[in-house]
Design a protein around this motif. Structure first.
Motif, short mmCIF file in Angstrom:
data_model
loop_
_atom_site.label_atom_id
_atom_site.label_comp_id
_atom_site.label_asym_id
_atom_site.label_seq_id
_atom_site.Cartn_x
_atom_site.Cartn_y
_atom_site.Cartn_z
N ASP A 113 -6.32 -49.80 6.77
CA ASP A 113 -7.40 -48.82 6.84
C ASP A 113 -7.51 -48.23 8.24
OD1 ASP A 113 -9.60 -47.42 5.78
OD2 ASP A 113 -11.00 -48.85 6.66
N GLY A 114 -7.34 -46.92 8.32
CA GLY A 114 -7.58 -46.24 9.58
C GLY A 114 -9.07 -46.21 9.85
N ASN A 129 -11.26 -39.89 1.67
CA ASN A 129 -10.33 -40.86 2.23
C ASN A 129 -10.49 -42.25 1.62
OD1 ASN A 129 -9.92 -43.02 4.73
ND2 ASN A 129 -8.32 -41.48 4.60
N TYR A 614 -0.18 -46.28 5.21
CA TYR A 614 -1.31 -45.73 5.95
C TYR A 614 -1.72 -44.45 5.21
CZ TYR A 614 -0.82 -48.43 10.40
OH TYR A 614 -0.78 -49.41 11.36
N GLU A 616 -4.36 -41.26 5.70
CA GLU A 616 -5.38 -40.58 6.49
C GLU A 616 -5.23 -39.07 6.38
OE1 GLU A 616 -7.83 -42.24 7.76
OE2 GLU A 616 -6.92 -44.19 7.37
N GLN A 620 -4.71 -36.77 11.70
CA GLN A 620 -4.17 -37.99 12.31
C GLN A 620 -2.67 -37.89 12.58
OE1 GLN A 620 -6.24 -40.19 13.48
NE2 GLN A 620 -7.85 -38.90 12.63
N TRP A 624 -4.05 -41.08 15.01
CA TRP A 624 -3.83 -42.50 14.71
C TRP A 624 -2.41 -42.78 14.22
CZ3 TRP A 624 -4.27 -45.58 9.86
CH2 TRP A 624 -4.39 -46.94 10.11
#
Length: 1010
Positions: A113-114, A129, A614, A616, A620, A624
């Motif tokens: 989880d970002g 998200n 991942y 997002e 990002q 991230w």
């Protein structure tokens, strides 16, 4: 029979079968029954008419097995909200994650989880998200994998600090006091966001989240910092960085947003040439430069040219002034200045070597002409004003030629005394710019001023312009990591693939990463400075000790503990230092992108901290995703993720960015609970519930901008209600059926039922593939196509007579109910990742479960390869081709009012139809059921003496068996004649000998019941 003789899995191509299942038809009369005793369930097909209890039909109402269930067809308002919360409690949503972590599983699925930023209320971007992630996690869990998903929050940083301080008003607080207020602000935001995520049905252990302000997390982050520093990737330097005067801190590229409408006061100004290169014989020549940042002119140290370009000395026709510019720019400058420019000589840039200019605002200051590769000819003059302290390329030139790098603006963006007494204390980008332009005018150097609209970097938090200024900061040398990062990125799956280019280009543009920030709220950079020399003390021993302290006490101890605790004797001994008092602790904190970028080290499980996925937003790509990649590559030479999913932003239904001023903000809490919304056109919105919000996410094309508004939400609600209608029909017809005792073996089922299982298996494969490819929208389309085409328009319309009018425990009815239970189970499980509340609600009503069982603890869609039997598909698809021709020949009429004769020459198709009807003519055969006719006759040729009102049609069906070994294109003819039979008052089929008398089938059913 062909079904018994065929050994291979059949592969047929039906010319007509696929369209037959899609065509609507007038329903069988029995299908419109809706006895008052079962008013709680309505048919999914056609209109229903109540039956008068005193009529000949009404006397048989209690003998008809109409569907009954207390599953509501629609839930609205508070009832909907209460039911969703009740489902969460009854079905253990809060305990589900922990349960699946404790069960044994062969494989693990890790979605990292970002961390969302803990600085505000939950918004629709969060919903997009978090729900996307939850759909995938629930799917993987249902498939039997052990899901690793730990929600987290990004808790540090300037926005939180500024908001916390803003609540207090002007105040002079210590670093610890600021940190305390910022932590409290973040904790309140986290509580609000966490409650919303839980309400949306997001599966997690909400008592075990990660927070970047936790001591254990900070310690893991410092371990990454230490390893990168030990490898020489982290260093301190004095160089230009993006600086935000509005925030008074350095910013990284990822913290910028570019305003394409920024307006600068661009100028053309001259630098008179004092020392002329040998090729320039003319006196009084001035170099002409162009810049959009006039305030940097006082910091000028050189003028750069392109060595391989052509340059010319041009004479202005209006003033006689001699200007040195790039030859390529001459025509454009003549038009801009409104005068002719006569060439007095042309030469290459390399021949400018040795030229010296006079600074236009600083008397006595000399400025050299220097070669540089960053000079371009797209705009300007081909000669670039160079201020090393305030430009990245300018700084590179200064480093190469050993030029002075003097910063003339302070942290607030105001000119310092180094800029001169006329400029000191003026804000460089405002009144300072105005003053510089006036100074250029006074010296005669200003040639032209014009407004320039261009893209300019802004602080993404304060929304104000940034400047470039040098300061002593900590950097990561990303240039040395770039090639390896690009290499490992090639092994990562990126969805959509088009996003890969953005990731690679961002890596190319980033030569270094400034990771120090001049704030109080963050993880302190564990460095000490010598009081006298300013030399930095940082190594593996000091950082390791600080990391241990952070893990035990949290990073507040950096300010709370005395220096002797931060640098204890055992550490001093290792670093060969005697007195801790000679040092002071650093005051900078780490960039929050380093905070979150190190999350793989703090959250993912050893021994291989690498996530499967991942997920997002596209912002990002430079945030991230990249900071995680760079830190992981630096420490481990590998990516922290196997795949990346990059989704778009949530926007209004008009495609606009959401804004309070535009009144188009969609609040997910209002979407769920209803209430007032921020728009004049629609002051209130109904309560849609969490599942409608989840359906909106799933149905959207998340790889582009995702639109949301009243239209999209109403569509989601209506789609769910249609789905509920189908589920209600299934539940209603399973009353009294227990699959554990009543289920029929597929081999004993009627062929239509077996065929439906075959279609169900195909559906389960398609929907599983869709979820596996992170395409919940395709899963919804597959679901809707299956319901509309294969169920509602085909199977349901055919089987209702059997369901309602056959004996309750008959093989034919139980065969049908077995299929309905399998279909219900398959549909319920397949919608569960998207609609967990509805899925569990259906599961509570479905037969065959013990009390306390829940769907999410019982697995994914179940299907069996035995459902696909050789010849089965050809038999039913062939009948569908004939059915299609029949229904096409009687458009708008009731199929049940016709006797149908089907003529097929002896061959494969005839044998297939014989498997559906062994007798030459029948009113209750499987073939008649498929045709929905009163009677069906199967023959090798049509009779010659057909009545005058006979409707004729013909067609063909291609049979392809055993991979093409058996192929036969079989022709058929049909004759539809209005039946002479009377309507049965019980089943309402035209199969009775006389009016108001039961047909033979119904007589048999009632006699057995009696």
């Amino acid at each position: 029979m062909l079904l018994c003789r065929t050994s291979a899995v059949s592969q047929s191509i039906a010319r007509w079968g696929s369209t037959a299942r899609r065509r609507g038809a007038v329903l069988h009369p029995a299908l419109s029954f809706n006895y008052r005793s079962c008013q709680s369930v309505s048919s999914t097909e056609g209109e229903t008419q109540p039956v008068d209890a005193g009529s000949s039909q009404g006397q048989y109402r209690d003998s008809v097995l109409l569907p009954c269930t207390d599953f509501p067809i629609k839930l609205t308002g508070q009832k909907l909200l209460d039911r969703e919360l009740e489902i969460q409690r009854m079905c253990g949503f809060a305990e589900l994650y922990s349960w699946q972590r404790e069960r044994k599983a062969k494989k693990e699925f890790c979605l990292h989880d970002g961390p969302p930023y803990a600085n505000g209320d939950p918004h629709v971007g969060h919903a997009l998200n978090k729900i996307l992630k939850d759909i995938r996690n629930r799917f993987e869990m249902l498939r039997g994998r052990q899901v690793h998903y730990v929600p987290g929050w990004d808790c540090h940083g300037m926005p939180i600090e500024l908001k916390a301080l803003g609540e207090l008003g002007p105040s002079s607080l210590s670093a610890l006091q600021i940190r305390q207020k910022a932590r409290q602000f973040a904790e309140r935001a986290i509580a609000r966001q966490k409650a919303a995520f839980q309400r949306w049905g997001v599966m997690a252990d909400w008592d075990k989240c990660y927070y970047t302000f936790d001591g254990a997390y900070e310690a893991a982050q410092l371990k990454v910092f230490q390893e990168m520093h030990s490898k020489g990737l982290i260093y301190q330097d004095y160089k230009p960085v993006f600086w935000s005067p509005s925030s008074r801190t350095a910013l990284a590229e990822a913290e910028l947003e570019y305003n394409p409408e920024h307006v600068s006061r661009a100028i053309y100004t001259t630098f008179p040439l004092d020392a002329l290169p040998a090729k320039l014989a003319s006196e009084g020549v001035s170099v002409l430069v162009w810049t959009t940042q006039p305030w940097t002119i006082p910091a000028n140290q050189a003028v750069c040219y392109m060595p391989n370009a052509q340059y010319s000395v041009l004479k202005r026709a209006d003033s006689g002034q001699l200007l040195l510019v790039a030859t390529e720019r001459a025509a454009g400058l003549a038009a801009l200045l409104g005068t002719e420019l006569e060439s007095k000589g042309t030469f290459t840039g390399s021949e400018l070597e040795g030229g010296i200019c006079r600074h236009p605002t600083i008397p006595g200051k000399e400025v050299p002409l220097l070669p540089a590769n960053h000079v371009t000819m797209g705009k300007g003059t081909g000669l670039v004003h160079t201020a090393p302290a305030h430009g990245m390329e300018d700084f590179s030139v200064a480093s190469h030629f050993k030029l002075s790098v003097e910063c003339i603006v302070d942290e607030e963006g105001r000119f310092t005394e180094l800029a001169g007494p006329e400029l000191a204390n003026l804000h460089a980008m405002d009144e300072g710019t105005e003053k510089v332009i006036c100074m250029l005018k006074e010296s005669g150097a200003l040639v032209r001023e014009e407004p320039c609209v261009h893209s300019y970097p802004y602080d993404w938090r304060t929304k104000k312009p940034v400047i470039i200024r040098p300061s002593k900061q900590w950097f990561i040398n990303t240039a040395s990591l770039k090639d390896k990062a690009k290499e490992v990125l090639q092994k990562v799956r990126v969805m959509p693939e088009s996003a890969r280019g953005g990731l690679l280009s961002m890596l190319d543009r980033r030569t270094y990463w400034c990771i120090s920030r001049q704030r109080s709220w963050g993880v302190p950079i564990p460095v000490f400075y010598h009081k006298d020399t300013g030399e930095a003390l940082i190594n593996k021993h000091t950082v390791s000790h600080i990391s241990t302290l952070f893990k035990e006490k949290g990073s507040d101890c950096w300010w709370e503990l005395p220096l002797e605790s931060l640098l204890p004797p055992e550490v001093l001994k290792k670093v060969n230092i005697h007195v801790a008092a000679d040092y002071v602790r650093g005051e900078d904190v780490l960039d929050i992108w380093f905070d979150s970028g190190a999350s793989w080290a703090a959250v993912l499980e050893e021994p291989e901290p690498r996530a499967d996925m991942y997920v997002e937003g596209k912002d990002q790509i430079g945030g991230w995703f990249q900071s995680s990649l760079l830190t992981s590559v630096a420490v481990r030479n590998k990516a922290p993720y196997k795949s990346l999913v990059v989704h778009g932003f949530a926007v209004s239904e008009k495609g606009e960015k959401m804004s309070k001023s535009l009144g188009n903000v969609v609040d997910p809490q209002v979407v769920i609970n209803g209430g007032t919304v921020d728009t004049k056109k629609d002051p209130t919105t109904p309560a849609y519930g969490a599942d409608a919000l989840r359906w909106w996410v799933a149905e959207s094309n998340v790889f582009s901008e995702v639109q949301i508004g009243p239209t999209a939400l109403r569509s989601a609600r209506d789609s769910i209600n249609k789905l509920r209608n189908t589920l209600k029909f299934l539940l209603g017809n399973l009353q009294g059926f227990d699959p554990r005792t009543h289920a029929v073996d597929p081999k004993e089922m009627q062929y239509l039922d077996q065929y439906m299982l075959h279609l169900l298996r195909g559906y389960s494969i398609k929907v599983t593939d869709a979820y596996s490819e992170f395409d919940a929208g395709r899963a919804i389309r597959v679901l809707q196509a299956f319901i509309n085409r294969d169920l509602s328009s085909f199977y349901f319309s055919i089987i209702k007579d059997r369901l309602y009018c056959e004996p309750e425990g008959s093989l034919g009815r139980r065969s049908c109910q077995t299929v309905l239970e399998e279909v219900l189970d398959g549909l319920t499980r397949s919608i569960a990742p998207i609609l967990p509340h509805l899925a569990e609600e259906v599961y509570l009503h479905a037969p065959g479960h013990d009390e306390g069982e829940t769907l999410f603890r019982s697995g994914w869609v179940k299907s069996s390869s035995v459902w696909r039997r050789p010849g089965l598909e050809e038999a039913v698809e062939g009948a569908c081709a004939i059915r299609d021709s029949f229904l096409s020949s009687i458009p708008g009429k009731n199929a049940a009012q016709y006797d149908l004769t089907v003529a097929i020459e002896p061959g494969l198709l005839f044998e297939l139809m014989e498997s559906l009807q062994e007798e030459p003519t029948a009113t209750c055969s499987q073939l008649t059921e498929l045709m929905m006719s009163a009677r069906t006759t199967l023959t090798s040729s049509l009779p010659r003496d057909l009545p005058a009102d006979t409707l004729l049609a013909s067609g063909s069906f291609l049979i392809n068996l055993e991979g093409g070994v058996i192929r036969e294109d079989s022709a058929f003819s049909i004759a539809a004649v209005p039946t002479s039979a009377a309507r049965c008052p019980r089943c309402r089929r035209y199969t009775s000998d006389t009016p108001d008398c039961l047909c033979p089938r119904c007589q048999s059913v009632l006699s057995v019941a009696a």
